[in-house]
Design a protein around this motif. Structure first.
Motif, PDB file in Angstrom:
ATOM      1  N   MET A   1     105.201  27.523  41.318  1.00  0.00           N
ATOM      2  CA  MET A   1     103.901  27.659  41.933  1.00  0.00           C
ATOM      3  C   MET A   1     102.858  26.997  41.020  1.00  0.00           C
ATOM      4  SD  MET A   1     101.680  31.107  42.848  1.00  0.00           S
ATOM      5  CE  MET A   1     102.314  32.046  41.504  1.00  0.00           C
ATOM      6  N   THR A   2     102.024  26.183  41.612  1.00  0.00           N
ATOM      7  CA  THR A   2     100.930  25.547  40.904  1.00  0.00           C
ATOM      8  C   THR A   2      99.681  26.392  41.079  1.00  0.00           C
ATOM      9  OG1 THR A   2     101.894  23.396  41.396  1.00  0.00           O
ATOM     10  CG2 THR A   2      99.598  23.430  40.682  1.00  0.00           C
ATOM     11  N   THR A   3      98.937  26.583  39.989  1.00  0.00           N
ATOM     12  CA  THR A   3      97.700  27.356  40.061  1.00  0.00           C
ATOM     13  C   THR A   3      96.567  26.551  39.441  1.00  0.00           C
ATOM     14  OG1 THR A   3      98.118  28.427  37.928  1.00  0.00           O
ATOM     15  CG2 THR A   3      98.911  29.570  39.913  1.00  0.00           C
ATOM     16  N   ARG A   4      95.351  26.944  39.813  1.00  0.00           N
ATOM     17  CA  ARG A   4      94.164  26.335  39.216  1.00  0.00           C
ATOM     18  C   ARG A   4      93.033  27.350  39.263  1.00  0.00           C
ATOM     19  NH1 ARG A   4      90.460  24.805  43.140  1.00  0.00           N
ATOM     20  NH2 ARG A   4      91.307  24.793  45.252  1.00  0.00           N
ATOM     21  N   PHE A   5      92.017  27.101  38.470  1.00  0.00           N
ATOM     22  CA  PHE A   5      90.828  27.941  38.469  1.00  0.00           C
ATOM     23  C   PHE A   5      89.699  27.206  39.156  1.00  0.00           C
ATOM     24  CE2 PHE A   5      93.239  29.871  35.111  1.00  0.00           C
ATOM     25  CZ  PHE A   5      92.924  31.217  35.223  1.00  0.00           C
ATOM     26  N   ARG A   6      88.829  27.986  39.764  1.00  0.00           N
ATOM     27  CA  ARG A   6      87.620  27.440  40.367  1.00  0.00           C
ATOM     28  C   ARG A   6      86.546  28.516  40.316  1.00  0.00           C
ATOM     29  NH1 ARG A   6      86.740  30.092  44.856  1.00  0.00           N
ATOM     30  NH2 ARG A   6      88.411  30.721  46.262  1.00  0.00           N
ATOM     31  N   PRO A   7      85.276  28.093  40.329  1.00  0.00           N
ATOM     32  CA  PRO A   7      84.203  29.094  40.380  1.00  0.00           C
ATOM     33  C   PRO A   7      84.255  29.856  41.704  1.00  0.00           C
ATOM     34  CG  PRO A   7      83.345  26.930  39.753  1.00  0.00           C
ATOM     35  CD  PRO A   7      84.762  26.725  40.208  1.00  0.00           C
ATOM     36  N   GLY A  11      80.073  33.830  49.138  1.00  0.00           N
ATOM     37  CA  GLY A  11      80.601  34.352  50.390  1.00  0.00           C
ATOM     38  C   GLY A  11      81.953  35.016  50.279  1.00  0.00           C
ATOM     39  N   GLU A  12      82.657  34.835  49.169  1.00  0.00           N
ATOM     40  CA  GLU A  12      83.969  35.471  49.031  1.00  0.00           C
ATOM     41  C   GLU A  12      83.903  36.782  48.253  1.00  0.00           C
ATOM     42  OE1 GLU A  12      86.970  33.197  46.739  1.00  0.00           O
ATOM     43  OE2 GLU A  12      85.277  32.130  45.876  1.00  0.00           O
ATOM     44  N   ALA A  13      82.708  37.284  47.986  1.00  0.00           N
ATOM     45  CA  ALA A  13      82.559  38.552  47.270  1.00  0.00           C
ATOM     46  C   ALA A  13      83.376  39.685  47.906  1.00  0.00           C
ATOM     47  CB  ALA A  13      81.086  38.926  47.148  1.00  0.00           C
ATOM     48  N   PRO A  14      83.367  39.853  49.230  1.00  0.00           N
ATOM     49  CA  PRO A  14      84.177  40.937  49.812  1.00  0.00           C
ATOM     50  C   PRO A  14      85.679  40.777  49.544  1.00  0.00           C
ATOM     51  CG  PRO A  14      82.572  40.138  51.419  1.00  0.00           C
ATOM     52  CD  PRO A  14      82.554  39.177  50.256  1.00  0.00           C
ATOM     53  N   GLU A  15      86.167  39.543  49.570  1.00  0.00           N
ATOM     54  CA  GLU A  15      87.589  39.323  49.305  1.00  0.00           C
ATOM     55  C   GLU A  15      87.932  39.627  47.841  1.00  0.00           C
ATOM     56  OE1 GLU A  15      85.659  37.132  50.973  1.00  0.00           O
ATOM     57  OE2 GLU A  15      86.587  37.114  52.956  1.00  0.00           O
ATOM     58  N   LEU A  16      87.013  39.312  46.920  1.00  0.00           N
ATOM     59  CA  LEU A  16      87.247  39.629  45.506  1.00  0.00           C
ATOM     60  C   LEU A  16      87.243  41.143  45.300  1.00  0.00           C
ATOM     61  CD1 LEU A  16      85.098  36.894  43.757  1.00  0.00           C
ATOM     62  CD2 LEU A  16      87.573  36.897  44.165  1.00  0.00           C
ATOM     63  N   GLU A  17      86.365  41.830  45.992  1.00  0.00           N
ATOM     64  CA  GLU A  17      86.339  43.291  45.900  1.00  0.00           C
ATOM     65  C   GLU A  17      87.650  43.880  46.424  1.00  0.00           C
ATOM     66  OE1 GLU A  17      83.681  46.810  47.780  1.00  0.00           O
ATOM     67  OE2 GLU A  17      82.554  45.117  46.935  1.00  0.00           O
ATOM     68  N   ASP A  18      88.167  43.335  47.523  1.00  0.00           N
ATOM     69  CA  ASP A  18      89.455  43.796  48.050  1.00  0.00           C
ATOM     70  C   ASP A  18      90.583  43.514  47.064  1.00  0.00           C
ATOM     71  OD1 ASP A  18      88.255  44.695  50.387  1.00  0.00           O
ATOM     72  OD2 ASP A  18      88.859  42.947  51.578  1.00  0.00           O
ATOM     73  N   LEU A  19      90.580  42.332  46.451  1.00  0.00           N
ATOM     74  CA  LEU A  19      91.605  41.983  45.468  1.00  0.00           C
ATOM     75  C   LEU A  19      91.547  42.973  44.301  1.00  0.00           C
ATOM     76  CD1 LEU A  19      92.457  38.423  44.243  1.00  0.00           C
ATOM     77  CD2 LEU A  19      92.414  40.336  42.695  1.00  0.00           C
ATOM     78  N   LEU A  56      91.448  32.467  40.202  1.00  0.00           N
ATOM     79  CA  LEU A  56      92.736  31.804  40.061  1.00  0.00           C
ATOM     80  C   LEU A  56      93.344  31.708  41.459  1.00  0.00           C
ATOM     81  CD1 LEU A  56      95.062  30.718  38.237  1.00  0.00           C
ATOM     82  CD2 LEU A  56      95.894  33.091  38.140  1.00  0.00           C
ATOM     83  N   VAL A  57      93.634  30.482  41.898  1.00  0.00           N
ATOM     84  CA  VAL A  57      94.208  30.271  43.224  1.00  0.00           C
ATOM     85  C   VAL A  57      95.521  29.502  43.102  1.00  0.00           C
ATOM     86  CG1 VAL A  57      91.978  30.331  44.423  1.00  0.00           C
ATOM     87  CG2 VAL A  57      92.871  28.148  43.611  1.00  0.00           C
ATOM     88  N   ASP A  58      96.386  29.684  44.096  1.00  0.00           N
ATOM     89  CA  ASP A  58      97.624  28.905  44.118  1.00  0.00           C
ATOM     90  C   ASP A  58      97.392  27.606  44.884  1.00  0.00           C
ATOM     91  OD1 ASP A  58      97.783  29.514  46.861  1.00  0.00           O
ATOM     92  OD2 ASP A  58      99.423  30.942  46.620  1.00  0.00           O
ATOM     93  N   ASP A  59      98.435  26.804  44.996  1.00  0.00           N
ATOM     94  CA  ASP A  59      98.278  25.494  45.627  1.00  0.00           C
ATOM     95  C   ASP A  59      97.938  25.590  47.110  1.00  0.00           C
ATOM     96  OD1 ASP A  59     100.850  26.470  46.030  1.00  0.00           O
ATOM     97  OD2 ASP A  59     101.849  24.691  45.272  1.00  0.00           O
ATOM     98  N   GLY A  60      98.117  26.758  47.719  1.00  0.00           N
ATOM     99  CA  GLY A  60      97.724  26.966  49.107  1.00  0.00           C
ATOM    100  C   GLY A  60      96.328  27.561  49.248  1.00  0.00           C
ATOM    101  N   GLY A  61      95.663  27.805  48.112  1.00  0.00           N
ATOM    102  CA  GLY A  61      94.311  28.348  48.131  1.00  0.00           C
ATOM    103  C   GLY A  61      94.234  29.868  48.100  1.00  0.00           C
ATOM    104  N   ARG A  62      95.390  30.555  48.025  1.00  0.00           N
ATOM    105  CA  ARG A  62      95.378  32.026  47.976  1.00  0.00           C
ATOM    106  C   ARG A  62      94.781  32.502  46.656  1.00  0.00           C
ATOM    107  NH1 ARG A  62     100.192  36.158  46.835  1.00  0.00           N
ATOM    108  NH2 ARG A  62      98.943  38.047  47.007  1.00  0.00           N
ATOM    109  N   ARG A  63      93.879  33.468  46.734  1.00  0.00           N
ATOM    110  CA  ARG A  63      93.295  34.083  45.543  1.00  0.00           C
ATOM    111  C   ARG A  63      94.337  34.987  44.895  1.00  0.00           C
ATOM    112  NH1 ARG A  63      90.234  34.882  49.727  1.00  0.00           N
ATOM    113  NH2 ARG A  63      88.338  33.659  49.975  1.00  0.00           N
ATOM    114  N   LEU A  64      94.732  34.638  43.680  1.00  0.00           N
ATOM    115  CA  LEU A  64      95.723  35.426  42.957  1.00  0.00           C
ATOM    116  C   LEU A  64      95.076  36.412  41.995  1.00  0.00           C
ATOM    117  CD1 LEU A  64      98.142  32.495  42.076  1.00  0.00           C
ATOM    118  CD2 LEU A  64      98.278  34.065  44.030  1.00  0.00           C
TER     119      LEU A  64
END
Length: 157
Positions: A1-7, A11-19, A56-64
């Motif tokens: 699995m390839t991963t990368r970081f991004r700011p 708008g993704e605050a709710p998803e980060l709270e769920d994570l 941290l996201v995978d190559d499909g864009g999933r927030r890990l």
């Protein structure tokens, strides 16, 4: 699995709270356990805008996972560091940590503080952070564990 970081994007605050909630479930906290914390566990769009939040996201864009730094008169604080529950134990925590250390180095600090869940303490100690105390919360069975980390390659680090 390839991963990368991004700011993080506001708008993704709710998803980060769920994570964050899914990550905490790894430690067996029952649903509603952190209700005593009120808004302390909320992640708002303004939090994402006003602080350094890296995802941290995978190559499909999933927030890990993600981490965030906040700053105040006491300096830089690693305020949050969470991996999705199904990613814990795969070495991605070390990736998050190493990226956070690099970010702190780029910010020019020699040290940052960490306010951690008691269960995460062994991880931070393994990464080289030094425990210096605990802070009680409204829940007598749960205390915030306080650490300091000297950034390698910085004066005093």
């Amino acid at each position: 699995m390839t991963t990368r970081f991004r700011p993080a994007e506001p708008g993704e605050a709710p998803e980060l709270e769920d994570l964050q909630s899914r990550s905490a479930s790894h430690w067996g906290y029952p649903a509603g356990y952190f209700d005593w914390a009120g808004d302390a566990r909320k992640i708002s769009e303004s939090y994402v805008c006003d602080n350094r939040v890296q995802v941290l996201v995978d190559d499909g864009g999933r927030r890990l996972g993600f981490y965030s730094f906040t700053e105040n008169e006491d300096g830089l604080l690693l305020d949050r560091m969470f991996l999705d529950a199904d990613q814990i134990g795969r070495g991605l925590g070390r990736q998050l940590w190493q990226h956070a250390v690099q970010t702190a180095r780029e910010l020019g600090v020699s040290e940052f503080r960490i306010a951690a869940d008691p269960n995460a303490g062994p991880f931070y100690e393994a990464m080289g952070a030094r425990w210096y105390g605990s802070r009680p919360t409204q829940e007598p069975t749960w205390t915030i564990q306080l650490y300091r980390f000297s950034v390698p390659g910085r004066p005093g680090g």
